[in-house]
Enzyme design. Sequence first.
Site, mmCIF file in Angstrom:
data_model
loop_
_atom_site.group_PDB
_atom_site.id
_atom_site.type_symbol
_atom_site.label_atom_id
_atom_site.label_comp_id
_atom_site.label_asym_id
_atom_site.label_seq_id
_atom_site.Cartn_x
_atom_site.Cartn_y
_atom_site.Cartn_z
ATOM 1 N N ARG A 92 1.099 -0.893 -0.246
ATOM 2 C CA ARG A 92 0.095 0.280 0.286
ATOM 3 C C ARG A 92 0.955 1.455 0.170
ATOM 4 O O ARG A 92 1.776 1.172 0.908
ATOM 5 C CB ARG A 92 -1.003 0.031 0.870
ATOM 6 C CG ARG A 92 -2.042 1.270 1.588
ATOM 7 C CD ARG A 92 -3.145 1.246 0.411
ATOM 8 N NE ARG A 92 -4.237 2.358 0.767
ATOM 9 C CZ ARG A 92 -3.851 3.602 0.706
ATOM 10 N NH1 ARG A 92 -3.144 4.005 0.358
ATOM 11 N NH2 ARG A 92 -5.022 4.732 0.812
ATOM 12 N N GLU A 100 -12.397 6.296 -4.250
ATOM 13 C CA GLU A 100 -12.768 4.687 -4.720
ATOM 14 C C GLU A 100 -14.841 5.120 -3.803
ATOM 15 O O GLU A 100 -15.144 4.166 -4.303
ATOM 16 C CB GLU A 100 -12.532 4.312 -3.780
ATOM 17 C CG GLU A 100 -11.368 3.977 -2.691
ATOM 18 C CD GLU A 100 -10.734 3.019 -3.243
ATOM 19 O OE1 GLU A 100 -10.499 1.702 -3.550
ATOM 20 O OE2 GLU A 100 -9.522 3.307 -2.086
ATOM 21 N N ARG A 139 -0.568 -5.685 4.699
ATOM 22 C CA ARG A 139 0.157 -4.734 3.779
ATOM 23 C C ARG A 139 1.608 -4.159 4.293
ATOM 24 O O ARG A 139 1.538 -3.377 4.691
ATOM 25 C CB ARG A 139 -1.059 -3.929 2.992
ATOM 26 C CG ARG A 139 -2.047 -4.569 2.783
ATOM 27 C CD ARG A 139 -2.716 -3.446 1.907
ATOM 28 N NE ARG A 139 -3.008 -2.309 2.514
ATOM 29 C CZ ARG A 139 -4.026 -1.608 2.555
ATOM 30 N NH1 ARG A 139 -5.336 -1.639 0.898
ATOM 31 N NH2 ARG A 139 -4.827 -0.749 3.331
#
Length: 270
Positions: A92, A100, A139
Site C-alpha cells: 500500500r 473510490e 500490507r
Amino acid sequence: MSLSKMLLVRLFIILIILLILPVGCGKGIVAPETPVAVKEQIENKPGVVEKSPVTALPEGKGTPVLKATVIYVVDGDTVHVRLENGRKEKVRFIGVDTPESTRVVELYGKEAATYTRKELTGKTVYLELDVAQRDKYGRLLAYVWLIPPRENSKTEVQKAMFNATLLLVGLAQVMTVPPNVKYADMFVEFQKEAREAEKGLWETIKAPVPAPISNTASPEIKYIGNSNSQKFHRPDCQWAQKIAPRNRVEFGRREDAIKAGYQPCKTCKP
Ligand SMILES: [Zn+2]
C-alpha cells in the site's frame, strides 16, 4: 555408561539439532542484498508493528530500500510485488489515497487504477519504508520509487517517486497516517499544485460551491423594506419591486424588520 544414560544423551542431542535446524534454514530464505534491518521487518508476522530499525540507519545516500517487481495492480494505490528473495508482498502506497468511495470519485478511482496499471505493471521498483512498515491488514507500507533514491530531495521525489506522481497528476489525495510522515509536507505541496492546476479529481471538486444553508448569519436578502412606508415585503412581492432605490432597505431576518419598526405587507404576508 548405562543404557538409560545413553538414551538420555541421544535424546538431548536430537533435541539440540531440532532447535538449531529451523534457524539455519530461515537464513537461506533472505536475499543477501537486503539490509539486515529491513529483513527483520519483512519477516515479521503481518500486523506486528515494531519500532523500525530502518529509520535509525543513515538517511539520504544508502537509505535502505527493497528492490521488487510489480506483478499485479489492485487499484491506484495498492499493488502486489515480488521481492528479490522471491517473496510476494501486497504493498500500500504511503501518504496517498486514490478515490473510490463516492459516485463521482469512483470514476477517478478507475482512472487512478488504470494509470497505476499502465505505469507500474512489470516494472522494477524500489520500496522505501517508513516508521510503521505494515498496516493492520499486513500490507507493506512503502514509498514506491522508479529509480533507487539517492538524496530524497524534492526534485528527486517529484521526478521518480510514484506516490508523488499520483498527487501531481491529480489522481490521489494526501492521506497522512502517522508515524509515516517522512514526505508529508512535500505531498501537501504536490496536492496543492494539482489542485491549482485543476488536474484530475480536482476538476469536479472545484465546481461551484452551493450557497450556505444557514439562515441566521446569511448575508442573503430575505425581506425588503420601504423606509418611506415602513412596510416590509418578500423580495418577489410586486410592491417590493416598486420601491424607489433611495427608500429600499434590506433585512436578512424577519425579526430584524420588526425590530426596526417595519410592518409586514398585507399582500405578500412576509
Ligand atoms: Zn408585499
